[in-house]
Design an enzyme around this catalytic site. Structure first.
Site, PDB file in Angstrom:
ATOM      1  N   CYS A 383     -46.016  33.953  -6.036  1.00 27.79           N
ATOM      2  CA  CYS A 383     -45.061  34.825  -6.868  1.00 27.79           C
ATOM      3  C   CYS A 383     -46.054  36.304  -6.739  1.00 27.79           C
ATOM      4  O   CYS A 383     -46.202  37.228  -6.003  1.00 27.79           O
ATOM      5  CB  CYS A 383     -45.037  34.491  -8.194  1.00 27.79           C
ATOM      6  SG  CYS A 383     -43.623  35.217  -8.730  1.00 27.79           S
ATOM      7  N   HIS A 509     -42.074  29.673  -6.716  1.00 30.31           N
ATOM      8  CA  HIS A 509     -43.037  28.820  -7.157  1.00 30.31           C
ATOM      9  C   HIS A 509     -42.728  27.503  -6.821  1.00 30.31           C
ATOM     10  O   HIS A 509     -42.246  26.640  -7.390  1.00 30.31           O
ATOM     11  CB  HIS A 509     -42.993  28.960  -8.908  1.00 30.31           C
ATOM     12  CG  HIS A 509     -43.107  29.990  -9.469  1.00 30.31           C
ATOM     13  ND1 HIS A 509     -44.435  30.122 -10.141  1.00 30.31           N
ATOM     14  CD2 HIS A 509     -42.451  31.097  -9.587  1.00 30.31           C
ATOM     15  CE1 HIS A 509     -44.489  31.481 -10.338  1.00 30.31           C
ATOM     16  NE2 HIS A 509     -43.152  32.268 -10.400  1.00 30.31           N
ATOM     17  N   GLU A 511     -44.766  25.129  -6.822  1.00 30.49           N
ATOM     18  CA  GLU A 511     -45.512  24.169  -7.564  1.00 30.49           C
ATOM     19  C   GLU A 511     -44.468  23.346  -8.707  1.00 30.49           C
ATOM     20  O   GLU A 511     -45.181  22.341  -9.104  1.00 30.49           O
ATOM     21  CB  GLU A 511     -46.816  24.936  -8.350  1.00 30.49           C
ATOM     22  CG  GLU A 511     -46.282  25.774  -9.665  1.00 30.49           C
ATOM     23  CD  GLU A 511     -45.970  27.110  -9.006  1.00 30.49           C
ATOM     24  OE1 GLU A 511     -45.691  27.614  -7.894  1.00 30.49           O
ATOM     25  OE2 GLU A 511     -45.941  28.136 -10.062  1.00 30.49           O
TER      26      GLU A 511
HETATM   27  N1  GLN Z   1     -44.969  39.973 -12.560  1.00 31.10           N
HETATM   28  C1  GLN Z   1     -44.476  39.765 -11.383  1.00 31.10           C
HETATM   29  C2  GLN Z   1     -42.832  39.898 -11.404  1.00 31.10           C
HETATM   30  O1  GLN Z   1     -42.072  39.822 -12.390  1.00 31.10           O
HETATM   31  C3  GLN Z   1     -44.790  37.971 -10.880  1.00 31.10           C
HETATM   32  C4  GLN Z   1     -44.261  36.986 -11.674  1.00 31.10           C
HETATM   33  C5  GLN Z   1     -45.096  35.823 -11.527  1.00 31.10           C
HETATM   34  O2  GLN Z   1     -45.915  35.770 -10.853  1.00 31.10           O
HETATM   35  N2  GLN Z   1     -44.219  34.809 -12.027  1.00 31.10           N
HETATM   36  O3  GLN Z   1     -42.200  40.138 -10.419  1.00 31.10           O
END
Ligand code: GLN
Length: 554
Positions: A383, A509, A511
């Site tokens: 992410c 994600h 995970e």
């Molecule tokens: N802050 C970033 C976004 O909103 C990444 C979010 C995250 O890593 N879950 O796109």
């Protein structure tokens, strides 16, 4: 069979591991052939933990249907191998929101809206909701907080009412407490447990089973004493002793016969013994790794062990799949700089750059990506980790010095990560990110495709910003490969660098979907790459002369 409802409350102290006990019991019942799910009722007023800083409440877990939930739901999914949903995590905020919305709509016209019965009715409705689907034999409800807290009282009151409203065979209450060991007196103390059970009973709830968290074995005499003073059946006081792995807890609970007590009380006859073969094999491998690797987890909430819970657990699963102990070294992103990055990360066999929000630690994350890319250390970005990999590539390969994400630099002349079109009009913060499972098509011939071994995958998201497709051509022209995209929107989901031994980053994600019995392929491959890297580093070390300066001095 009617649906059975089991409630788990906690006393004496927080952080005793109610979630693990609930998940362990669920695992045992599932392994005996029952269809089980778990839900968590949290006493705080936030609608969900999505707006909480991980320092407050640990990781925010995301379900397939896009709910931002308590991290215990991660344990439930990992232990049971099932998907939970929006309905599995309820907060005081959600309860009040529903009741107040109904009040405004006129649903209670003429009536004074009160905690009892209106709030408790809504709590009960939600406590029974999953049971109404017909999909489950058993619903386990974990009541967050500690009995005696002002905040959790309406939940306990709702339990009290259900205790009489449900048939006796369909209701069971478990209370988890702490038995502290006083070193100076060399004694385990039962008084806090007695007080906690008294408190629960004063609220009208009678525990059927007391589970005692303890560092030391509870003697039969001590168990008897607790049963006597707490008014539960002798034999219904069991211990949950500190375990070497959370995945050992179901086996400990089986040894204490928790599942048998539960099925007896609920009148569920003729169940086979639990089949825990897969879990036992997993634990044997976890205990006896053949090798080890060192992996850096570069993040900004590293002081709190629960902040990256699902990532940590994914490494446990992927380690077992590789018969390898994964030593995860948390590295504070804010402490990483060009000057010290070699010292901090040079000894690592793999580098993971973690998800996150906001500006703090971003430059450190970019440094970590650059170090991994240039030194050919296996790299995995998740992410925000992927977003920083894109920024790093734009800055150091394309030469756009001020390349950035508009999350932190709205004025940058190279917005390589930018707000999604659909997000531009969003002003409300809670529950408005791109959340939950989205499809991703994989490009044949890429690393991602070979890792997953399939054309299309479904992975969970939690973000507002995206790879800016305006830079796609330029980046791919310089060696970056986009190996996964969303087939409906064209949004970039996975990037990789094929000239590197293992460099992959995902906007989603992974995970959240790893379990002991189904470790996530990306984590498994990343650990595999780290093992290869460790072999190379070891060979290099072996080739070095035993005396670093040679024998010139002799
Ligand atoms: N802050 C970033 C976004 O909103 C990444 C979010 C995250 O890593 N879950 O796109």
């Amino acid at each position: 069979m009617t649906t059975k409802y089991i409630f788990v409350t906690g006393g004496v102290a927080s952080s005793l591991g109610k979630g693990i006990i609930a998940a362990s019991l669920a695992k045992l019942l599932q392994a005996r052939g029952l269809r089980v799910t778990i839900q968590k009722f949290d006493p705080y007023i936030n609608i969900d933990p999505g707006t909480l800083n991980p320092y407050e409440h640990g990781e925010c877990y995301v379900t397939e249907d896009g709910a931002e939930t308590d991290l215990d739901l991660g344990h439930y999914e990992r232990f049971l191998g099932i998907h939970t949903s929006k309905a599995n995590n309820v907060t005081t905020g959600k309860i009040y929101h529903t009741v107040i919305t109904k009040e405004r709509e006129g649903a209670y016209l003429g009536k004074t809206v009160q905690i009892v019965p209106h709030i408790t009715d809504e709590i009960k409705r939600r406590m029974l909701l999953l049971g109404k689907s017909g999909d489950y034999d058993v619903i386990i409800t974990e009541v967050g907080g500690t009995v005696g807290d002002m905040e959790s009282q309406p939940f306990v009151e709702a339990m009290r009412q259900l205790q009489w409203e449900l048939p006796e065979d369909d209701f069971l209450s478990i209370h988890l407490t702490l038995i502290p060991y006083l070193k100076a007196a060399k004694e385990l103390k039962t008084k806090p447990t007695q007080h906690s059970v008294q408190e629960l009973q004063a609220l009208g709830v009678h525990p059927d089973i007391i589970v005692c968290r303890t560092e030391k074995e509870l003697s039969p005499e001590l168990r008897h004493k607790i049963a006597l003073f707490c008014n539960v059946k002798p034999g219904h006081v069991i211990q949950s002793i500190d375990a070497w792995s959370i995945y050992q807890v179901p086996l400990n609970m089986e040894e204490e016969r928790l599942d048998q007590m539960v099925v007896d009380k609920l009148g569920i006859p003729d169940l086979p013994a639990p089949d825990l073969t897969a879990l036992k094999n997993f634990l044997t491998k976890l205990k006896n790794p053949e090798r080890s690797v060192d992996i850096a987890l570069v993040g900004k909430y590293v002081e709190l062990q629960d902040a990256y819970k699902s990532i940590q657990e994914s490494f446990v699963h992927a380690g077992v799949a590789n018969e390898c102990e994964v030593r995860v070294h948390t590295v504070h992103a804010e402490h990483v700089s060009k000057e010290n990055v070699g010292e901090l990360l040079g000894g690592m066999n793999g580098i993971l750059v973690a998800p996150g929000f906001g500006e703090r630690g971003l430059e450190g994350k970019i440094c970590a990506v650059q170090y991994a890319r240039e030194n050919k250390i296996p790299f995995f970005g998740i992410c925000l980790g992927m977003q920083m990999a894109v920024v790093e590539f734009a800055r150091n390969v394309l030469g756009y010095e001020d390349a950035a994400s508009t999350e932190v630099s709205p004025q940058t002349s190279h917005p390589v990560i930018a707000l999604m079109e659909s997000q531009k009009s969003t002003t409300i913060k809670g529950g408005t990110m791109r959340l939950g499972a989205y499809r991703c098509s994989l490009v044949p011939g890429t690393l991602a495709h070979s890792i997953y071994g399939q054309e299309e995958i479904l992975e969970r998201h939690r973000h507002r910003y995206e790879f800016n497709n305006a830079y796609m051509e330029e980046m791919t022209g310089r060696g970056l490969v986009v190996s996964g995209t969303n087939p409906d929107t064209g949004l970039v989901e996975i990037i990789e660098i094929p000239s590197h031994p293992f460099f992959i980053a995902t906007q989603f994600h992974p995970e959240y979907k790893s379990t002991p019995e189904s470790p996530h392929p990306l984590f498994v491959s990343f650990v595999g790459a780290a093992i290869e890297r460790a072999k190379v580093s070891r060979r290099r070390q072996d080739r070095r002369p035993a005396f670093p300066g040679g024998f010139h001095g002799l």
